[in-house]
Design a protein around this motif. Structure first.
Motif, PDB file in Angstrom:
ATOM      1  N   GLU B   9       0.274  -9.617   1.610  1.00 29.97           N
ATOM      2  CA  GLU B   9      -0.425  -8.621   0.791  1.00 29.97           C
ATOM      3  C   GLU B   9      -1.111  -7.612   1.717  1.00 29.97           C
ATOM      4  O   GLU B   9      -2.100  -7.947   2.389  1.00 29.97           O
ATOM      5  N   GLU B  11      -3.136  -5.055   1.553  1.00 24.06           N
ATOM      6  CA  GLU B  11      -4.555  -4.706   1.511  1.00 24.06           C
ATOM      7  C   GLU B  11      -5.439  -5.835   2.025  1.00 24.06           C
ATOM      8  O   GLU B  11      -6.460  -5.590   2.667  1.00 24.06           O
ATOM      9  N   ILE B  12      -5.049  -7.054   1.735  1.00 24.38           N
ATOM     10  CA  ILE B  12      -5.834  -8.186   2.254  1.00 24.38           C
ATOM     11  C   ILE B  12      -5.710  -8.217   3.777  1.00 24.38           C
ATOM     12  O   ILE B  12      -6.690  -8.378   4.505  1.00 24.38           O
ATOM     13  N   ARG B  14      -5.087  -5.757   5.765  1.00 19.61           N
ATOM     14  CA  ARG B  14      -5.800  -4.634   6.372  1.00 19.61           C
ATOM     15  C   ARG B  14      -7.314  -4.905   6.457  1.00 19.61           C
ATOM     16  O   ARG B  14      -7.943  -4.698   7.479  1.00 19.61           O
ATOM     17  N   THR B  15      -7.892  -5.414   5.346  1.00 25.24           N
ATOM     18  CA  THR B  15      -9.339  -5.633   5.341  1.00 25.24           C
ATOM     19  C   THR B  15      -9.745  -6.750   6.300  1.00 25.24           C
ATOM     20  O   THR B  15     -10.759  -6.643   6.985  1.00 25.24           O
ATOM     21  N   VAL B  16      -8.915  -7.797   6.346  1.00 24.01           N
ATOM     22  CA  VAL B  16      -9.239  -8.907   7.251  1.00 24.01           C
ATOM     23  C   VAL B  16      -9.196  -8.408   8.695  1.00 24.01           C
ATOM     24  O   VAL B  16     -10.113  -8.671   9.496  1.00 24.01           O
ATOM     25  N   PRO B 102     -10.105 -15.440  -4.477  1.00 28.68           N
ATOM     26  CA  PRO B 102     -10.652 -14.416  -3.581  1.00 28.68           C
ATOM     27  C   PRO B 102     -11.800 -14.958  -2.728  1.00 28.68           C
ATOM     28  O   PRO B 102     -12.542 -15.817  -3.177  1.00 28.68           O
TER      29      PRO B 102
END
Lengths: 424, 225
Positions: B9, B11-12, B14-16, B102
């Protein structure tokens, strides 16, 4: 009622009925034969008497039983009449049954009427002497028939019981239906095929449903995780105003609610579809204490006083996760809806748990509290807490009731009286 | 410290990567098992963050390989699959931790640091921040080498702060980290304020700087200035 009990009961009813009917019919049958015989001998005797009378050797030795009378008028009918009559016997002081033959005849142009009586009593009594033999025969027949039948029934229904046992121990998670029957009875083979098809389908549906629940829950969680993670990054920004931070805070809370809703719905589905199957004996009071402590901690600023009474040890054969959720939902509700500065009472005895809190009387309704999405008007509640409680109680056959008395709300949980035989 | 993120995923992922890089980690990320195997064959990682449902298979498969070939590498499973069986089999196969989605990035950081502490050698049980010293093994807090008598939930909160130092931490993530599932049914997490107030009072009384800053309504930041 069991099949063979049902069969025996029916069999006994029918046998008794058949016995009574055959008893009655044979009584009348025998009586008919006896009377026929008596009529025959009366008729023989009549001929003899008339002959005697005509030849002039008739005497009065026949006593009361024969009545000979000369008629002045010729009767319209001359034929013989046989009938059964009641005669009062002075010696016995009761009415006795007689068979009577009435006949008319001529002697030298004079008309005579002859009435002859025959005592029926001793002959009819003879009928009853054969009934004991009749009864013994009948019982012998009934017993033989019963033994043969129940043996036959057992043998015939063996495949049926195999199918039944297989269904009884059927595990939906494993889909292990296999009674291994061998029979040439068409209906049992058909029953087996249908059971096999049904259990197969149930097992497949269960698997599909399980996958669906897991997948849909997964599909929910991924976007939630993305929102959550982006917020975690967003709040690192140096230039956010207080107002913007407030918005973010509200989004955090909404995500939390959405996540809880998803979790609780999945949880309800899982309970309904029996995903929690590993049950062990669990001592209740340590779990309860832990949950009470956690809630006291969480609601520290509500100034709630606690009256706790733990007066008995309860062991339940239950899934530990479900027990924790069950107790936490009950205890947490009390803390959540308990008024600030009020008292919560928790009483655990060996047979029940009672949790009472003082709440806002205007928001409490006792009916349908266990239904989904019934909330006390509180926007933050998912309305699933008590319905999960109910579901878990239903699963383990625990009795749960909630009552409202003025401003006191209480949940009462009753435990089954069943002691553990083994601890795992 | 090198971390590999295996997550399909975007976006996950990228944020991590962004959060961990911001805390000084060297983070690389891949989207499937094949790429993960390629990376693992070439580089050595301190920890792998592993999603279970990947386009070309289950993360559990690569978990076995990691444990067999690179026993020094820690593994945290990040999973959205709501199944107790997956959690059990993941931990049985040697995963160090299991973080359901989440999750909060602060929570991921706390789990990651805890694994790295457990996996590295001598002296690593001590976490330091200025005059603060936390003995993770003994669960003790020292201010200027004097025991500050901080325990229980306050200790958990402080360690979580220090682990995520210089970051804004949301109140939700603190509550979930310390009280776990019990916070699920809470309407408000205002109770956290009382605990943090007490913690601050204890620390400043011992002569420790007041590093806990309230960031409006959203959370707190543990930082030097």
């Amino acid at each position: 009622m069991k099949l063979n009990q049902h069969y025996i009961r029916f069999y006994i009813y029918v046998s008794v009925l058949v016995f009574i009917i055959s008893l009655i019919s044979s009584y009348f049958g025998f009586k008919l034969i006896v009377i026929k015989n008596i009529d025959l001998s009366l008729s023989e005797e009549r001929k003899e008497l008339i002959h005697e009378f005509r030849s002039g050797v008739y005497n009065q030795k026949h006593g009361d039983l024969v009545d000979l009378e000369r008629l002045t008028e010729v009767p319209a009918k001359f034929n013989d009449v046989y009938k059964t009559v009641d005669v009062y016997d002075k010696d016995l002081k009761r009415v006795v049954k007689f068979r009577e033959l009435t006949t008319c005849f001529y002697k030298n142009n004079d008309v005579y009427r002859l009435k002859m009586k025959f005592h029926l009593g001793p002959h009819l009594n003879n009928i009853f002497t054969i009934f004991p033999y009749f009864l013994v025969n009948f019982i012998f027949f009934v017993v033989c028939f019963y033994v043969v039948n129940s043996f036959f029934l057992k043998r015939t229904f063996f495949p049926f019981y195999q199918i039944l046992n297989s269904l009884k121990v059927y595990d939906i998670q494993k889909g292990d239906y296999n009674p291994g029957i061998k029979t040439n009875i068409y209906e049992f083979n058909e029953l087996n095929d249908i059971s096999s098809n049904l259990t197969d389908r149930v097992h497949k549906d269960y698997k599909v449903q399980k996958e669906f629940i897991e997948n849909s829950s997964h599909e929910f969680k991924t976007p939630l995780a993305i929102i959550n993670n982006h917020l975690d990054l967003l709040i690192q920004s140096e230039n956010l105003t207080e107002d913007e931070m407030q918005h973010i805070s509200i989004i955090y809370d909404a995500i939390k609610r959405l996540n809880n809703l998803n979790k609780n719905l999945t949880f309800l589905f899982k309970i309904e579809n029996q995903h929690f199957t590993d049950n062990h004996w669990v001592a209740l009071s340590p779990v309860l204490e832990r949950i009470i402590n956690a809630n006291v901690d969480l609601y520290m600023d509500k100034d709630i006083t606690l009256s706790k009474y733990i007066g008995g040890e309860v062991n339940l054969k239950i899934n530990e996760t479900l027990l924790e959720v069950l107790l936490n939902n009950i205890i947490n509700n009390a803390f959540k809806y308990g008024l600030e500065g009020s008292n919560i009472s928790i009483r655990l005895t060996s047979s029940s748990l009672e949790v009472t809190n003082k709440g806002d009387a205007t928001q409490m309704k006792d009916i349908n509290m266990f239904n989904r999405f019934v909330t006390s008007g509180d926007v933050n509640s998912t309305g699933l807490g008590l319905s999960i409680v109910k579901k878990i109680c239903d699963l383990y056959k625990l009795d749960v009731t909630c009552t409202v008395f003025e401003d006191m709300f209480s949940v009462f949980l009753e435990f089954p009286i069943e002691e553990p035989t083994d601890f795992e | 410290m090198k971390v590999l993120v295996v997550e399909d995923e975007a976006e996950i992922r990228r944020t991590v990567v962004q959060y961990l890089s911001g805390s000084g980690y060297l983070v690389e990320s891949v989207v499937n098992l094949r790429e993960a195997e390629d990376k693992l064959a070439v580089f050595e990682y301190d920890c792998v963050l592993l999603d279970l449902m990947l386009p070309d298979g289950s993360g559990l498969d690569i978990l076995k390989k990691i444990k067999a070939n690179y026993p020094q590498t820690g593994v945290i499973i990040l999973s959205a699959k709501d199944s107790i069986n997956d959690k059990i089999s993941g931990l049985d196969l040697g995963a160090d931790d299991y973080l359901p989605k989440p999750f909060h990035l602060e929570e991921l950081m706390a789990r990651l640091k805890s694994i790295i502490r457990r996996r590295s050698f001598a002296g690593s049980n001590i976490v330091e921040f200025k005059e603060l010293k936390i003995d993770v093994e003994a669960r003790q807090v020292f201010v200027n080498n004097v025991d500050a008598q901080i325990s229980g939930k306050e200790y958990d909160i402080l360690l979580f702060f220090v682990t995520n130092k210089n970051k804004v931490i949301s109140k939700n993530s603190i509550a979930e980290h310390v009280w776990g599932d019990y916070t699920e049914r809470l309407d408000s997490i205002d109770f956290l304020y009382t605990h943090i107030k007490n913690l601050r009072k204890k620390l400043t009384a011992m002569g420790c700087g007041d590093y806990i800053k309230s960031i409006y309504s959203v959370g707190y930041k543990f930082a030097d200035i």
